[in-house]
Enzyme design. Structure first.
Site, PDB file in Angstrom:
ATOM      1  N   ASP A 194      32.750  45.928  35.881  1.00 13.65           N
ATOM      2  CA  ASP A 194      33.102  44.518  35.689  1.00 13.65           C
ATOM      3  C   ASP A 194      32.761  43.822  36.998  1.00 13.65           C
ATOM      4  O   ASP A 194      33.605  43.640  37.867  1.00 13.65           O
ATOM      5  CB  ASP A 194      34.588  44.412  35.354  1.00 13.65           C
ATOM      6  CG  ASP A 194      35.010  42.994  35.023  1.00 13.65           C
ATOM      7  OD1 ASP A 194      34.124  42.167  34.748  1.00 13.65           O
ATOM      8  OD2 ASP A 194      36.213  42.720  35.058  1.00 13.65           O
ATOM      9  N   GLY A 244      43.475  44.462  34.836  1.00 19.40           N
ATOM     10  CA  GLY A 244      43.581  43.834  33.527  1.00 19.40           C
ATOM     11  C   GLY A 244      42.858  44.605  32.433  1.00 19.40           C
ATOM     12  O   GLY A 244      43.426  44.874  31.369  1.00 19.40           O
ATOM     13  N   CYS A 303      31.697  37.677  34.058  1.00 23.61           N
ATOM     14  CA  CYS A 303      32.212  36.449  33.451  1.00 23.61           C
ATOM     15  C   CYS A 303      31.301  35.290  33.859  1.00 23.61           C
ATOM     16  O   CYS A 303      31.762  34.196  34.151  1.00 23.61           O
ATOM     17  CB  CYS A 303      33.665  36.194  33.834  1.00 23.61           C
ATOM     18  SG  CYS A 303      33.999  36.150  35.601  1.00 23.61           S
ATOM     19  N   ASP A 358      38.798  49.864  43.424  1.00 22.32           N
ATOM     20  CA  ASP A 358      38.516  48.536  43.934  1.00 22.32           C
ATOM     21  C   ASP A 358      38.397  48.628  45.449  1.00 22.32           C
ATOM     22  O   ASP A 358      38.800  49.632  46.050  1.00 22.32           O
ATOM     23  CB  ASP A 358      39.609  47.541  43.547  1.00 22.32           C
ATOM     24  CG  ASP A 358      39.088  46.101  43.506  1.00 22.32           C
ATOM     25  OD1 ASP A 358      38.549  45.688  42.463  1.00 22.32           O
ATOM     26  OD2 ASP A 358      39.184  45.421  44.536  1.00 22.32           O
ATOM     27  N   CYS A 416      35.377  48.314  39.173  1.00 24.24           N
ATOM     28  CA  CYS A 416      35.784  47.075  39.873  1.00 24.24           C
ATOM     29  C   CYS A 416      37.064  46.589  39.202  1.00 24.24           C
ATOM     30  O   CYS A 416      37.103  45.520  38.596  1.00 24.24           O
ATOM     31  CB  CYS A 416      34.691  46.021  39.793  1.00 24.24           C
ATOM     32  SG  CYS A 416      33.059  46.580  40.340  1.00 24.24           S
TER      33      CYS A 416
END
Length: 441
Positions: free
Chosen positions: A319, A254, A372, A273, A249
């Site tokens: 991620d 980053g 996150c 992605d 992902c």
């Protein structure tokens, strides 16, 4: 611009944000200022500061306005923030709405009456009132309260307060072009002082926000903007030279960039992605960083790419898309845009992506699941569910993964998993589980 003109512009910005409730506020703000290039840098900062202070305190401000039976408008939100948040008296608030060219119209008689009612029901300085429900006092949506209490326990109030603050500006030194010390020296030569981050061996933190993307150090690929907690996800992935690594992902790459650096540009990274714009946005970043061991792949419905590459990767980083509750100090509007249905839908999506990622890990390789989010439903609960379905995977203790990857000192951990939070670690809130796949035979 006069103070009154700045206030009027802040109201206009809040109206723009309110008109696109599912869009990130920073994206709306970028468009707002792009179409108003006549607004200078100092004025822009003042306008944004007032608008963001309203966004950060929106849950409490809504409670106050509902308490006096006031319709929630951008004008009254700003007036309430000036009165309750900034501590102005009623006369000063009224004077901030003088009318005339470029200024906000004066508060009408109804608005003034409601403002005076707010002033009359205050309980000491500030926005907190004893009658507020717990979630409102903590400036949290009520649907996250149980999950946050499970995560933080007695530290809930401390962590909630930390989420109200502004996030620091962290940078990652790009080891493909320099060292952390070299990046710090390059920035210092441009008048930007930094200090090493506490956990990431590549991280630098600025004492105050600066426009680093205009610096020579950034343009030459010596640094990337990346929160320290995000850097730690790449660290515990432990991608090494010569490996085959998948960033499932990847977004705008980053973490892919950080993985390329730990691999010293040797081996192969595939950045996947489902978004064309995100993958296209990665091209310039990869070139600037000098990351030339990365290929990109767009995942589309019916795509058999993953099936053809089953069991081929030494490391697979998932991620996962999530509620982003760990980034609420950085994206304060997200606590208003995110709802319980989003959590439900995202948990299903996370489960599905984990299934895809698991199949791509070679026997003896590792799957790293990261979010996150600080909600257990997206973190430990998701991993427990996965492990129950996949007995060939087991948690690789974080302390071991940390030491193997070259982390210094003790890692920020809860049990076998990486967990960072604003109050305890000064980073955004991240979760990561390193899962080892059993070797064949």
């Amino acid at each position: 611009m006069t103070p009154a003109a700045r206030l009027a512009a802040a109201i206009d910005l809040l109206i723009a944000v309110e008109s696109t409730p599912r869009r990130p506020a920073d994206a709306t703000a970028n468009d707002f200022f792009r179409t108003r290039r006549y607004i200078g840098g100092g004025d822009r900062r003042a306008i944004a500061e007032l608008a963001w202070s309203v966004v950060r305190q929106r849950i409490r401000l809504d409670w106050w306005l509902h308490r006096v039976k006031c319709n929630v408008t951008a004008r009254m939100l700003v007036a309430a923030e000036l009165l309750l948040g900034k501590g102005l008296d009623v006369a000063a608030v009224l004077a901030s709405f003088p009318g005339g060219q470029y200024a906000a119209d004066p508060l009408d008689p109804i608005e003034e009456r409601l403002l005076r009612q707010l002033d009359g029901t205050r309980y000491g300085p500030g926005l907190i009132h004893p009658a507020m429900p717990e979630a409102v006092k903590l400036d949290l949506p009520d649907w996250v309260l149980e999950g946050f209490r499970g995560r933080f326990g007695d530290r809930l109030a401390e962590e909630a307060a930390a989420m109200e603050g502004e996030a620091p500006l962290d940078l990652r030194a790009n080891l493909l072009r320099t060292t952390r010390e070299g990046a710090a020296a390059a920035l210092a030569a441009e008048g930007i002082e930094t200090r090493p981050t506490a956990f990431s061996p590549w991280g630098l933190r600025l004492p105050a926000r600066r426009p680093v993307t205009q610096t020579k150090a950034f343009l030459e690929g010596l640094i990337e903007v990346q929160d320290e907690g995000s850097q730690l996800i790449a660290l515990v992935t432990d991608a090494r030279p010569g490996m085959r690594v998948l960033d499932l992902c990847a977004g705008a790459a980053g973490k892919t960039l950080a993985l390329a650096a730990t691999m010293q540009n040797r081996g192969r990274i595939t950045a996947c992605d489902v978004s064309v714009p995100r993958l296209e946005g990665a091209v310039k970043r990869l070139a600037r960083a000098g990351a030339d061991n990365v290929e990109r792949h767009l995942l589309e419905p019916g795509d058999r790419w993953a099936k053809r590459r089953a069991g081929q990767f030494d490391r697979v980083l998932v991620d996962a898309p999530c509620t982003g509750t760990g980034t609420w100090r950085r994206n304060p509007d997200a606590r208003l845009r995110t709802h319980p249905i989003d959590l439900t839908e995202l948990c299903v999506k996370q489960r599905d992506i984990l299934e895809v990622g698991a199949d791509l890990v070679r026997p003896g390789g590792r799957l790293v699941y990261a979010t996150c989010s600080l909600l257990p439903e997206e973190d430990e609960v998701q991993i427990e569910d996965f492990l129950a379905r996949h007995p060939d995977f087991s948690p690789h203790p974080l302390a071991e993964a940390w030491a193997e990857a070259g982390g210094a000192g003790a890692p920020p951990a809860e049990g076998p998993y990486l967990v960072t939070s604003p109050a305890r670690h000064g980073t955004d809130g991240f979760f990561a589980a390193v899962l080892q796949r059993r070797p064949q035979g």
